[in-house]
Design an enzyme around this catalytic site. Structure first.
Site, PDB file in Angstrom:
ATOM      1  N   ASN A   1      -4.891   2.238  -1.797  1.00 28.25           N
ATOM      2  CA  ASN A   1      -5.420   0.872  -1.916  1.00 28.25           C
ATOM      3  C   ASN A   1      -6.230   0.648  -3.182  1.00 28.25           C
ATOM      4  O   ASN A   1      -6.729  -0.440  -3.420  1.00 28.25           O
ATOM      5  CB  ASN A   1      -6.209   0.445  -0.661  1.00 28.25           C
ATOM      6  CG  ASN A   1      -7.583   1.110  -0.584  1.00 28.25           C
ATOM      7  OD1 ASN A   1      -7.895   2.028  -1.326  1.00 28.25           O
ATOM      8  ND2 ASN A   1      -8.400   0.631   0.332  1.00 28.25           N
TER       9      ASN A   1
ATOM     10  N   GLY B   1     -18.508  -2.717  10.395  1.00 25.67           N
ATOM     11  CA  GLY B   1     -17.489  -2.643   9.346  1.00 25.67           C
ATOM     12  C   GLY B   1     -17.918  -3.258   8.030  1.00 25.67           C
ATOM     13  O   GLY B   1     -17.251  -3.088   7.003  1.00 25.67           O
TER      14      GLY B   1
ATOM     15  N   LYS C   1       0.801  -1.231   0.000  1.00 24.95           N
ATOM     16  CA  LYS C   1       0.000   0.000   0.000  1.00 24.95           C
ATOM     17  C   LYS C   1       0.833   1.281   0.000  1.00 24.95           C
ATOM     18  O   LYS C   1       0.399   2.300  -0.523  1.00 24.95           O
ATOM     19  CB  LYS C   1      -0.940   0.017   1.210  1.00 24.95           C
ATOM     20  CG  LYS C   1      -2.157  -0.878   1.062  1.00 24.95           C
ATOM     21  CD  LYS C   1      -3.078  -0.707   2.257  1.00 24.95           C
ATOM     22  CE  LYS C   1      -4.317  -1.545   2.114  1.00 24.95           C
ATOM     23  NZ  LYS C   1      -5.237  -1.375   3.248  1.00 24.95           N
TER      24      LYS C   1
ATOM     25  N   GLY D   1      -6.226   2.291  17.527  1.00 24.45           N
ATOM     26  CA  GLY D   1      -5.370   1.698  16.493  1.00 24.45           C
ATOM     27  C   GLY D   1      -4.701   2.765  15.653  1.00 24.45           C
ATOM     28  O   GLY D   1      -5.140   3.938  15.642  1.00 24.45           O
ATOM     29  N   ALA D   2      -3.604   2.362  14.988  1.00 26.04           N
ATOM     30  CA  ALA D   2      -2.887   3.304  14.113  1.00 26.04           C
ATOM     31  C   ALA D   2      -2.344   2.576  12.889  1.00 26.04           C
ATOM     32  O   ALA D   2      -1.374   3.006  12.273  1.00 26.04           O
ATOM     33  CB  ALA D   2      -1.759   3.975  14.890  1.00 26.04           C
ATOM     34  N   GLY D   3      -2.979   1.434  12.552  1.00 29.16           N
ATOM     35  CA  GLY D   3      -2.577   0.700  11.352  1.00 29.16           C
ATOM     36  C   GLY D   3      -3.223   1.291  10.107  1.00 29.16           C
ATOM     37  O   GLY D   3      -3.682   2.445  10.128  1.00 29.16           O
ATOM     38  N   GLY D   4      -3.284   0.493   9.042  1.00 24.84           N
ATOM     39  CA  GLY D   4      -3.783   0.989   7.760  1.00 24.84           C
ATOM     40  C   GLY D   4      -5.199   1.535   7.842  1.00 24.84           C
ATOM     41  O   GLY D   4      -5.479   2.650   7.376  1.00 24.84           O
ATOM     42  N   ALA D   5      -6.114   0.754   8.426  1.00 23.67           N
ATOM     43  CA  ALA D   5      -7.519   1.184   8.488  1.00 23.67           C
ATOM     44  C   ALA D   5      -7.655   2.427   9.368  1.00 23.67           C
ATOM     45  O   ALA D   5      -8.364   3.380   9.017  1.00 23.67           O
ATOM     46  CB  ALA D   5      -8.390   0.046   9.023  1.00 23.67           C
TER      47      ALA D   5
END
Ligand code: NDP
Length: 284
Positions: free
Chosen positions: A91, A247, A70, A130-134
């Site tokens: 993406n 989601g 990504k 969270g701090a990932g891709g999503a």
């Protein structure tokens, strides 16, 4: 034997085995009798440059991009949307006036779900777990849509800080990083709380480590977990009287956005949602 002249679209990732996007999109193409074929391509780490050349050579109409590509894919694009540039991740790739254009529809699918529920985020206080891709995609879209503040709550400091910095540098929202090393107490004035971690995906019994007694009925609570209509996290929020968003809607919305970018046609959302539920074994 009949030969088809097909427009290829696909997803480039490693691994891509569990990506449900193909089934949803193909159901949409078939419903509209479009001459499109979605294929899933495993592109190993380090091979993306070759794959992107192949995309041009084989006349792909577009691709979805999953991890680990990504971020790397930005190098091989002619242009990138402003949102995706802030996220530093793409993406979805499509052609626009002969140029390869990069977009990130993760957060846009999320925002569409809120809009469908007539939920306006402007001026609101947000917390993103969270701090990932999503999480990155959602937090940036929330900031661009006008939330006043965002707390980025993450168990690891570097990614969390980097996301808060990206928001503070590029948007008018005020972002703070909160290190998540104990049950998170959701601030009383929070108006929108998003679980953007992977907690609850592999094991439906798992829940994000927050103090559930701090949830208030004034909060809108969202979960990115895409393979269930509801989650234990959302059920706990409902018990407190919160408005909730799942989601599943975010994922279907993302697919409809890709559909439009690749084909130019409006996506048959109902057909695609049905295909997604079938893919995840969710009963209507
Ligand atoms: P990433 O691996 O990029 O991010 C995962 C995040 O979860 C990281 O911030 C990670 O923290 C955090 N995390 C993992 N385990 C824990 C834990 N036990 N407690 C607290 N935080 C934890 O994945 P993605 O962002 O790509 O995906 C996250 C989820 O979102 C997945 O379940 C995925 O299926 C879903 N998703 C849903 C979409 C939809 O359309 N509905 C679209 C895209 C993703 P750290 O990095 O610090 O370890």
């Amino acid at each position: 034997m009949r030969c088809y002249r097909e427009n290829l679209v696909g997803v480039f990732g490693d691994p891509v085995d569990e990506n449900p996007t193909g089934a949803i999109l193909q159901a949409g193409f078939d419903a509209l009798k479009l001459n499109y074929r979605f294929i899933t391509v495993k592109v190993s780490d380090g091979c993306l440059e070759d794959a992107m050349r192949a995309m041009r050579a084989m006349n792909f109409m577009g691709i979805g991009v999953t991890m680990p590509h990504k971020q790397t894919v930005l190098k091989y694009l002619d242009e990138v949307s402003p949102d995706a540039a802030i996220m530093g991740a793409v993406n979805t790739v499509y052609w626009k006036k002969g140029k390869l254009f990069g977009e990130n529809v993760d957060g846009k699918g999320f925002m569409m779900s809120l809009n469908e529920g007539s939920f306006d985020v402007s001026g609101k206080k947000a917390v993103v777990l969270g701090a990932g891709g999503a999480a990155r995609a959602i937090a940036v879209e929330l900031a661009l849509a006008g939330v006043s503040s965002i707390a980025i709550v993450n168990i690891e400091e570097k990614q969390g800080m980097s996301l808060a910095d990206a928001i503070n540098t590029n948007t008018s929202a005020k972002a703070d990083f909160v290190l998540w090393n104990t049950a998170y107490m959701v601030p009383e004035d929070t108006e929108i709380l998003v679980n953007a971690t992977s907690v609850g995906f592999a094991n439906e019994k798992d829940m994000p480590n927050i103090d559930y007694d701090t949830l208030k009925s004034t909060m809108t609570v969202c979960d990115v977990i895409p393979n269930r209509v509801t989650t234990r996290f959302l059920e706990s929020a409902k018990e407190k009287g919160c408005l909730t968003f799942n989601g599943l809607g975010m994922l279907v919305n993302q697919a409809t956005l890709c559909f439009k970018l690749w084909t130019g046609d409006d996506a048959p959302r109902d057909v695609m949602e049905k295909a997604l539920k079938k893919e995840f074994g969710i009963k209507e």
